[in-house]
Design a protein around this motif. Structure first.
Motif, PDB file in Angstrom:
ATOM      1  N   MET A  29       0.846  -1.177   0.000  1.00  0.00           N
ATOM      2  CA  MET A  29       0.000   0.000   0.000  1.00  0.00           C
ATOM      3  C   MET A  29       0.891   1.240   0.000  1.00  0.00           C
ATOM      4  N   LYS A  30       0.572   2.164  -0.847  1.00  0.00           N
ATOM      5  CA  LYS A  30       1.344   3.391  -0.951  1.00  0.00           C
ATOM      6  C   LYS A  30       0.871   4.394   0.092  1.00  0.00           C
ATOM      7  N   THR A  31       1.788   5.242   0.521  1.00  0.00           N
ATOM      8  CA  THR A  31       1.422   6.272   1.483  1.00  0.00           C
ATOM      9  C   THR A  31       0.689   7.402   0.769  1.00  0.00           C
ATOM     10  N   LYS A  32       0.058   8.266   1.550  1.00  0.00           N
ATOM     11  CA  LYS A  32      -0.685   9.388   0.989  1.00  0.00           C
ATOM     12  C   LYS A  32       0.236  10.315   0.203  1.00  0.00           C
ATOM     13  N   GLU A  33       1.450  10.518   0.688  1.00  0.00           N
ATOM     14  CA  GLU A  33       2.399  11.392   0.008  1.00  0.00           C
ATOM     15  C   GLU A  33       2.839  10.795  -1.325  1.00  0.00           C
ATOM     16  N   GLU A  34       3.044   9.475  -1.368  1.00  0.00           N
ATOM     17  CA  GLU A  34       3.433   8.820  -2.614  1.00  0.00           C
ATOM     18  C   GLU A  34       2.318   8.907  -3.652  1.00  0.00           C
ATOM     19  N   LYS A  35       1.074   8.749  -3.205  1.00  0.00           N
ATOM     20  CA  LYS A  35      -0.049   8.866  -4.129  1.00  0.00           C
ATOM     21  C   LYS A  35      -0.174  10.297  -4.644  1.00  0.00           C
ATOM     22  N   HIS A  36       0.004  11.265  -3.759  1.00  0.00           N
ATOM     23  CA  HIS A  36      -0.064  12.677  -4.161  1.00  0.00           C
ATOM     24  C   HIS A  36       1.019  12.978  -5.200  1.00  0.00           C
ATOM     25  N   GLU A  37       2.216  12.496  -4.972  1.00  0.00           N
ATOM     26  CA  GLU A  37       3.314  12.688  -5.917  1.00  0.00           C
ATOM     27  C   GLU A  37       3.010  11.987  -7.242  1.00  0.00           C
ATOM     28  N   PHE A  38       2.402  10.800  -7.177  1.00  0.00           N
ATOM     29  CA  PHE A  38       2.031  10.069  -8.387  1.00  0.00           C
ATOM     30  C   PHE A  38       1.064  10.882  -9.245  1.00  0.00           C
ATOM     31  N   TYR A  39       0.003  11.401  -8.627  1.00  0.00           N
ATOM     32  CA  TYR A  39      -0.983  12.174  -9.376  1.00  0.00           C
ATOM     33  C   TYR A  39      -0.386  13.465  -9.937  1.00  0.00           C
ATOM     34  N   ASP A  40       0.540  14.079  -9.233  1.00  0.00           N
ATOM     35  CA  ASP A  40       1.216  15.278  -9.744  1.00  0.00           C
ATOM     36  C   ASP A  40       2.090  14.942 -10.948  1.00  0.00           C
ATOM     37  N   THR A  41       2.773  13.798 -10.894  1.00  0.00           N
ATOM     38  CA  THR A  41       3.619  13.385 -12.012  1.00  0.00           C
ATOM     39  C   THR A  41       2.776  13.077 -13.243  1.00  0.00           C
ATOM     40  N   VAL A  42       1.659  12.374 -13.046  1.00  0.00           N
ATOM     41  CA  VAL A  42       0.755  12.081 -14.159  1.00  0.00           C
ATOM     42  C   VAL A  42       0.220  13.389 -14.743  1.00  0.00           C
ATOM     43  N   SER A  43      -0.101  14.334 -13.886  1.00  0.00           N
ATOM     44  CA  SER A  43      -0.598  15.630 -14.327  1.00  0.00           C
ATOM     45  C   SER A  43       0.434  16.343 -15.205  1.00  0.00           C
ATOM     46  N   SER A  44       1.691  16.285 -14.820  1.00  0.00           N
ATOM     47  CA  SER A  44       2.730  16.942 -15.616  1.00  0.00           C
ATOM     48  C   SER A  44       2.976  16.210 -16.932  1.00  0.00           C
ATOM     49  N   ILE A  45       2.874  14.880 -16.949  1.00  0.00           N
ATOM     50  CA  ILE A  45       3.053  14.125 -18.190  1.00  0.00           C
ATOM     51  C   ILE A  45       1.936  14.446 -19.170  1.00  0.00           C
ATOM     52  N   LEU A  46       0.685  14.467 -18.675  1.00  0.00           N
ATOM     53  CA  LEU A  46      -0.468  14.722 -19.535  1.00  0.00           C
ATOM     54  C   LEU A  46      -0.668  16.202 -19.819  1.00  0.00           C
ATOM     55  N   ASN A  47       0.003  17.051 -19.055  1.00  0.00           N
ATOM     56  CA  ASN A  47      -0.138  18.510 -19.171  1.00  0.00           C
ATOM     57  C   ASN A  47      -1.588  18.939 -18.903  1.00  0.00           C
TER      58      ASN A  47
END
Length: 85
Positions: free
Chosen positions: A1-19
């Motif tokens: 299970m990922k931590t809340k911070e790891e999930k937040h970082e994941f969604y931010d990275t996806v956001s930057s990839i997709l612009n």
């Protein structure tokens, strides 16, 4: 299970990839009928849905539904899909 911070970082990275901008909502500790009024995380308007479920990631878009078991594989797929656009 990922931590809340790891999930937040994941969604931010996806956001930057997709612009595409993404607003992260902290999950509620205990659901009631009054505190679950926000849609879940992972919605990217114009692209689709990218959701993190523990150790797997589900990507739903007009290219179909894909399941990935690592963040790196997800990032690689999204970069390929963005190049298609």
């Amino acid at each position: 299970m990922k931590t809340k911070e790891e999930k937040h970082e994941f969604y931010d990275t996806v956001s930057s990839i997709l612009n595409i901008d993404h607003d992260y909502h902290d999950p509620v500790r205990r659901r009631t009928r009054w505190n679950t009024r926000n849609l879940g995380n992972g919605r990217y308007p114009g692209f689709g849905l990218v959701q993190c479920f523990g150790s797997s990631v589900r990507v739903m878009s007009k290219h179909g539904t894909k399941i990935f078991y690592s963040y790196e594989d997800t990032y690689k797929y999204l970069k390929e899909v963005v190049d298609i656009y």
